[in-house]
Enzyme design. Structure first.
Site, PDB file in Angstrom:
ATOM      1  N   LYS A  66     -11.036  -5.190  -5.283  1.00  0.00           N
ATOM      2  CA  LYS A  66     -11.866  -4.004  -5.494  1.00  0.00           C
ATOM      3  C   LYS A  66     -11.051  -2.773  -5.829  1.00  0.00           C
ATOM      4  O   LYS A  66     -11.581  -1.794  -6.298  1.00  0.00           O
ATOM      5  CB  LYS A  66     -12.810  -3.760  -4.318  1.00  0.00           C
ATOM      6  CG  LYS A  66     -12.187  -3.681  -2.956  1.00  0.00           C
ATOM      7  CD  LYS A  66     -13.295  -3.547  -1.893  1.00  0.00           C
ATOM      8  CE  LYS A  66     -12.779  -3.918  -0.527  1.00  0.00           C
ATOM      9  NZ  LYS A  66     -13.821  -3.960   0.485  1.00  0.00           N
ATOM     10  N   LYS A 101      -5.424 -11.536  -7.903  1.00  0.00           N
ATOM     11  CA  LYS A 101      -6.713 -11.761  -7.242  1.00  0.00           C
ATOM     12  C   LYS A 101      -7.744 -10.729  -7.715  1.00  0.00           C
ATOM     13  O   LYS A 101      -7.375  -9.627  -8.113  1.00  0.00           O
ATOM     14  CB  LYS A 101      -6.471 -11.749  -5.721  1.00  0.00           C
ATOM     15  CG  LYS A 101      -7.300 -10.824  -4.899  1.00  0.00           C
ATOM     16  CD  LYS A 101      -7.049 -10.982  -3.407  1.00  0.00           C
ATOM     17  CE  LYS A 101      -7.998 -10.000  -2.709  1.00  0.00           C
ATOM     18  NZ  LYS A 101      -7.845  -9.846  -1.300  1.00  0.00           N
ATOM     19  N   LYS A 149       0.834  -1.212   0.000  1.00  0.00           N
ATOM     20  CA  LYS A 149       0.000   0.000   0.000  1.00  0.00           C
ATOM     21  C   LYS A 149       0.864   1.255   0.000  1.00  0.00           C
ATOM     22  O   LYS A 149       0.461   2.289  -0.535  1.00  0.00           O
ATOM     23  CB  LYS A 149      -0.940   0.012   1.210  1.00  0.00           C
ATOM     24  CG  LYS A 149      -2.085  -0.980   1.062  1.00  0.00           C
ATOM     25  CD  LYS A 149      -3.153  -0.765   2.123  1.00  0.00           C
ATOM     26  CE  LYS A 149      -4.281  -1.776   1.963  1.00  0.00           C
ATOM     27  NZ  LYS A 149      -5.217  -1.748   3.105  1.00  0.00           N
TER      28      LYS A 149
END
Ligand code: TRP
Length: 338
Positions: free
Chosen positions: A201, A198, A116
């Site tokens: 979102k 994966k 992140k």
């Protein structure tokens, strides 16, 4: 009321962006059977969402949408505790105490933090680094035995175990040391555009992701555009290591249509990718549409949602207070004079 002999389960999802079909098949759906057997707490972890920039009005909407979605998917508020993280202030209070036993070095090594930090290089805030400690607090506050999570969260649960063990060793036995419950079914639904990633979102390519708010047309369109594998021919619809993209679509199909991989392979023998993808779309739509209808109905029933949230927060607070006061006592804080 909670049965003391039952093991306790805790899990949560952040109310950021759209919940994906991967979240549903890989997480929420696997929670449903746990409700029969365990004392479950399912949380909307709104405080975690603040670690990346949010538009306040959207966060509010996403939070209520997710509460309604939990229920629409089959989380039963009469069986499980459904609540919003920020409604139980003990989460952040315990996080502070856990901060004092967590090492900067171990937080700095967390894969998701590094990831992140790379993706939000302009906003590497303390909350982002502290994220796993707040998650540990969520879990330990309820003396949780089992934490159902996807593979990407296993490292955070391991850190939670380390913090619990460290605290217990330093201050005497206080926390249950939790275990991960990584389910196989659906735990790795992949991107429709890149089967090595994966279904996430935060994927910038919207064709890669089916969300639980997509309408039937969008679902069909995204599945038609989904990448397949380079081979075609009569047996192209099969599961296999060399068939990552089709295997992913088969996984989605079998989970939504309720059939086995074998049955699905037989059904599509001699059929091409076009026919197969339409069948996958039909199966996904048949799962998603009733959830959407129920979510919409629930969102219109404010009084009911408020009642669920009030009760959920109240039940959770009851457990959380017990743990927190024990922790405060163990570390040497003087109890408030009443
Ligand atoms: N970090 C989790 C995720 O992104 C969400 C989460 C927060 C969580 N607190 C938790 C999951 C406690 C399980 C238990 O998926």
């Amino acid at each position: 009321m909670a049965d003391e002999a039952k093991k306790r389960v805790f899990s949560g999802i952040q109310p950021t962006g759209k919940i994906t079909l991967g979240n549903y098949l890989g997480a929420i759906r696997n929670w449903l059977p746990l409700q029969q057997q365990y004392d479950c707490l399912f949380c909307v972890v709104d405080l975690h969402s603040l670690t990346v920039a949010q538009v306040p009005a959207e966060l509010r909407k996403n939070t209520l949408d997710l509460v309604a979605l939990y229920i629409a998917c089959g989380i039963d508020p009469a069986k499980s505790n459904l609540f919003i993280q920020s409604h139980v202030h003990e989460h952040t209070e315990l996080a502070w105490i856990l901060d004092t036993v967590a090492y900067v070095g171990e937080l700095n090594r967390m894969t998701q933090f590094k990831d992140k930090s790379r993706r939000h290089a302009d906003n590497i805030n303390m909350g982002l680094m502290n994220y796993p400690v707040l998650m540990a607090s969520d879990i330990l506050l309820y003396q949780t035995d089992l934490v159902p999570v996807g593979k990407d969260q296993v490292q955070h649960v391991e850190l939670t175990r380390d913090l619990a063990e460290r605290f217990n060793a330093r201050y005497s036995d206080t926390f249950v040391v939790p275990q991960c419950l990584v389910s196989k079914a659906g735990s790795s639904i992949k991107s429709l555009q890149d089967p090595s990633a994966k279904m996430s979102k935060s994927d910038p390519n919207e064709n890669a992701v089916i969300t639980l708010s997509d309408d039937a047309d969008a679902i069909r369109r995204k599945l038609r555009r989904a990448v397949t594998d380079s081979d075609s021919g009569p047996n192209c619809v099969r599961h296999g290591e060399d068939k990552a993209a089709v295997s992913n679509l088969l996984n989605i199909y079998t989970l939504c249509a309720g059939v086995s991989i074998d049955e699905a392979e037989r059904k599509f023998e001699g059929k091409g990718y076009g026919v197969f993808k339409d069948a996958v779309a039909d199966a996904v739509i048949s799962v998603v549409q009733p959830i959407q209808a129920e979510q919409k109905r629930l969102l219109a029933d404010k009084a009911y949602l408020e009642c669920v949230l009030r009760q959920g927060a109240e039940n959770a607070t009851h457990i959380a207070q017990k743990t927190l006061s024990k922790v405060y006592r163990k570390v040497g804080l003087i109890p408030k004079i009443r």
